[in-house]
Design a protein around this motif. Structure first.
Motif, PDB file in Angstrom:
ATOM      1  N   ILE A 112       0.837  -1.204   0.000  1.00 46.16           N
ATOM      2  CA  ILE A 112       0.000   0.000   0.000  1.00 46.16           C
ATOM      3  C   ILE A 112       0.871   1.254   0.000  1.00 46.16           C
ATOM      4  CG2 ILE A 112      -1.637   1.355   1.370  1.00 46.16           C
ATOM      5  CD1 ILE A 112      -2.958  -1.268   2.186  1.00 46.16           C
ATOM      6  N   LEU A 113       1.966   1.232   0.767  1.00 44.58           N
ATOM      7  CA  LEU A 113       2.867   2.385   0.792  1.00 44.58           C
ATOM      8  C   LEU A 113       3.477   2.622  -0.585  1.00 44.58           C
ATOM      9  CD1 LEU A 113       4.333   4.606   2.314  1.00 44.58           C
ATOM     10  CD2 LEU A 113       6.057   2.928   2.994  1.00 44.58           C
ATOM     11  N   LEU A 147      -9.169   0.861 -10.578  1.00 39.89           N
ATOM     12  CA  LEU A 147      -9.293  -0.555 -10.913  1.00 39.89           C
ATOM     13  C   LEU A 147      -7.924  -1.209 -11.083  1.00 39.89           C
ATOM     14  CD1 LEU A 147     -10.911  -3.056 -11.728  1.00 39.89           C
ATOM     15  CD2 LEU A 147     -11.041  -2.128 -14.062  1.00 39.89           C
ATOM     16  N   VAL A 148      -7.042  -0.578 -11.852  1.00 40.45           N
ATOM     17  CA  VAL A 148      -5.725  -1.165 -12.102  1.00 40.45           C
ATOM     18  C   VAL A 148      -4.832  -1.023 -10.868  1.00 40.45           C
ATOM     19  CG1 VAL A 148      -3.744  -1.207 -13.660  1.00 40.45           C
ATOM     20  CG2 VAL A 148      -6.008  -0.698 -14.558  1.00 40.45           C
ATOM     21  N   LEU A 149      -5.025   0.036 -10.089  1.00 43.47           N
ATOM     22  CA  LEU A 149      -4.321   0.140  -8.811  1.00 43.47           C
ATOM     23  C   LEU A 149      -4.629  -1.072  -7.939  1.00 43.47           C
ATOM     24  CD1 LEU A 149      -4.793   3.892  -7.746  1.00 43.47           C
ATOM     25  CD2 LEU A 149      -2.631   2.789  -8.328  1.00 43.47           C
ATOM     26  N   LEU A 153      -2.012  -3.902  -6.796  1.00 48.76           N
ATOM     27  CA  LEU A 153      -1.835  -4.053  -5.349  1.00 48.76           C
ATOM     28  C   LEU A 153      -1.978  -5.521  -4.945  1.00 48.76           C
ATOM     29  CD1 LEU A 153      -1.575  -2.875  -2.458  1.00 48.76           C
ATOM     30  CD2 LEU A 153      -4.067  -2.597  -2.481  1.00 48.76           C
ATOM     31  N   ILE A 154      -2.997  -6.185  -5.465  1.00 53.42           N
ATOM     32  CA  ILE A 154      -3.222  -7.596  -5.151  1.00 53.42           C
ATOM     33  C   ILE A 154      -2.071  -8.455  -5.669  1.00 53.42           C
ATOM     34  CG2 ILE A 154      -4.731  -9.586  -5.520  1.00 53.42           C
ATOM     35  CD1 ILE A 154      -5.804  -7.477  -3.586  1.00 53.42           C
ATOM     36  N   LEU A 155      -1.583  -8.143  -6.868  1.00 51.09           N
ATOM     37  CA  LEU A 155      -0.473  -8.907  -7.438  1.00 51.09           C
ATOM     38  C   LEU A 155       0.792  -8.744  -6.601  1.00 51.09           C
ATOM     39  CD1 LEU A 155       0.810 -10.643  -9.640  1.00 51.09           C
ATOM     40  CD2 LEU A 155       1.205  -8.542 -10.963  1.00 51.09           C
ATOM     41  N   GLY A 156       1.160  -7.505  -6.295  1.00 51.17           N
ATOM     42  CA  GLY A 156       2.359  -7.261  -5.502  1.00 51.17           C
ATOM     43  C   GLY A 156       2.261  -7.898  -4.125  1.00 51.17           C
ATOM     44  N   GLY A 234      -5.354 -10.641 -17.233  1.00 48.99           N
ATOM     45  CA  GLY A 234      -4.539 -10.154 -16.120  1.00 48.99           C
ATOM     46  C   GLY A 234      -5.203 -10.456 -14.784  1.00 48.99           C
ATOM     47  N   SER A 235      -6.508 -10.252 -14.699  1.00 51.24           N
ATOM     48  CA  SER A 235      -7.248 -10.542 -13.470  1.00 51.24           C
ATOM     49  C   SER A 235      -7.186 -12.026 -13.131  1.00 51.24           C
ATOM     50  CB  SER A 235      -8.713 -10.101 -13.617  1.00 51.24           C
ATOM     51  OG  SER A 235      -8.806  -8.713 -13.847  1.00 51.24           O
ATOM     52  N   ILE A 236      -7.312 -12.878 -14.147  1.00 52.26           N
ATOM     53  CA  ILE A 236      -7.235 -14.328 -13.915  1.00 52.26           C
ATOM     54  C   ILE A 236      -5.860 -14.714 -13.380  1.00 52.26           C
ATOM     55  CG2 ILE A 236      -7.216 -16.582 -15.058  1.00 52.26           C
ATOM     56  CD1 ILE A 236      -9.383 -15.474 -16.947  1.00 52.26           C
ATOM     57  N   ASP A 237      -4.801 -14.202 -14.016  1.00 53.32           N
ATOM     58  CA  ASP A 237      -3.435 -14.489 -13.564  1.00 53.32           C
ATOM     59  C   ASP A 237      -3.232 -14.037 -12.122  1.00 53.32           C
ATOM     60  OD1 ASP A 237      -2.818 -15.552 -16.006  1.00 53.32           O
ATOM     61  OD2 ASP A 237      -1.671 -13.832 -16.724  1.00 53.32           O
ATOM     62  N   ILE A 238      -3.722 -12.839 -11.808  1.00 55.26           N
ATOM     63  CA  ILE A 238      -3.537 -12.280 -10.470  1.00 55.26           C
ATOM     64  C   ILE A 238      -4.299 -13.086  -9.425  1.00 55.26           C
ATOM     65  CG2 ILE A 238      -4.069 -10.260  -9.036  1.00 55.26           C
ATOM     66  CD1 ILE A 238      -3.415  -8.563 -11.582  1.00 55.26           C
ATOM     67  N   LEU A 239      -5.508 -13.524  -9.756  1.00 55.68           N
ATOM     68  CA  LEU A 239      -6.284 -14.349  -8.828  1.00 55.68           C
ATOM     69  C   LEU A 239      -5.587 -15.683  -8.558  1.00 55.68           C
ATOM     70  CD1 LEU A 239      -9.954 -13.704 -10.017  1.00 55.68           C
ATOM     71  CD2 LEU A 239      -8.896 -12.976  -7.859  1.00 55.68           C
ATOM     72  N   ILE A 240      -4.932 -16.225  -9.573  1.00 52.59           N
ATOM     73  CA  ILE A 240      -4.178 -17.474  -9.381  1.00 52.59           C
ATOM     74  C   ILE A 240      -3.032 -17.252  -8.395  1.00 52.59           C
ATOM     75  CG2 ILE A 240      -2.640 -19.133 -10.513  1.00 52.59           C
ATOM     76  CD1 ILE A 240      -4.427 -18.829 -13.018  1.00 52.59           C
TER      77      ILE A 240
END
Length: 260
Positions: A112-113, A147-149, A153-156, A234-240
């Motif tokens: 988040i920082l 949305l992309v933030l 954020l979830i990916l990182g 991208g969303s699918i990859d990140i959820l995985i």
């Protein structure tokens, strides 16, 4: 929403604010220029890559400096958050041993920082949009950027949680993380377009979620649009990655105190 859920969420948020503040103090205590360094690094890299790829190799990409900056600022956020998250549990061993709190909030606070740093750097991107006579504002930014933030954020957080958890048990995970991030950087279209990758190899590149995230940021800042292909895959990859990180953390986090 019942009272117990509200109180739990409030507790999580309070702890998260404290951890973010702590990370901010630790990061900038004793520094002269503070946040300026987080902007300076991708700007210097942009100059280096511009000389290497635009001047020396004459890569055929229009507005190449702007192209680089929109990719490098997002990559800087991802790379910094992951590398700091690697040590998030080990560096806070005393807190983990002495207090009871959701430990996953440590890498989340770091991410988040770094997201806040990225948000503060957006005006720099807008300046370069003006320099290259591009449109400097789109109303669609009001929903596209958040949305992309959230996705990045979830990916990182997910990647950082994986490495941070494993680093508790194997302390040289940071070297593996550094090596993998270097590899992934060159497999991410930061200084080239994904369309320049031969068609037969492109599907393998798309397994890297940062390929989609970088292209999403470029579409937002340079065209004011979001490519549905990058958003969906991208969303699918990140959820995985999120699912994998949660599974690893749940399996190992109860052993943290023993190994720290």
């Amino acid at each position: 929403m019942n009272n117990s859920i509200r109180s739990t969420l409030r507790y999580y948020i309070d702890v998260l604010f404290v951890l973010i503040y702590k990370e901010w103090i630790v990061k900038y205590k004793g520094t002269l220029l503070g946040y300026v360094w987080s902007i300076a690094h991708p700007l210097v890299l942009s100059i280096v890559f511009y000389i290497a790829f635009k001047i020396a190799l004459k890569i055929p990409i229009e507005n190449y400096t702007l192209f680089l900056i929109t990719g490098l600022f997002a990559w800087q956020w991802f790379m910094n958050s992951v590398m700091v998250s690697v040590w998030s549990f080990v560096a806070n061993a005393s807190i983990i041993k002495k207090t009871t709190f959701p430990k996953f909030l440590l890498p989340l606070s770091i991410n988040i920082l770094d997201m806040i740093h990225f948000i503060i750097s957006i005006p720099v991107i807008i300046v370069f949009l003006a320099i290259y006579h591009q449109k400097v504002f789109y109303f669609s930014w009001f929903y596209e950027i958040p949305l992309v933030l959230f996705l990045q954020l979830i990916l990182g957080f997910s990647v950082g949680l994986i490495f941070g958890t494993l680093n508790v048990f194997v302390r040289d995970i940071d070297r593996l993380a550094s090596l993998l991030l270097t590899l992934v950087m060159y497999l991410t279209p930061i200084f080239y377009k994904i369309q320049m990758v031969p068609q037969e190899y492109r599907s393998y590149f798309y397994l890297n979620p940062m390929v989609h995230v970088i292209d999403l940021w470029r579409d937002i800042f340079m065209r004011g649009t979001i490519n549905s292909f990058n958003l969906i895959w991208g969303s699918i990859d990140i959820l995985i990655f999120l699912a994998i990180s949660i599974a690893i953390y749940k399996k190992l986090h109860y052993k943290f105190a023993e190994y720290l």
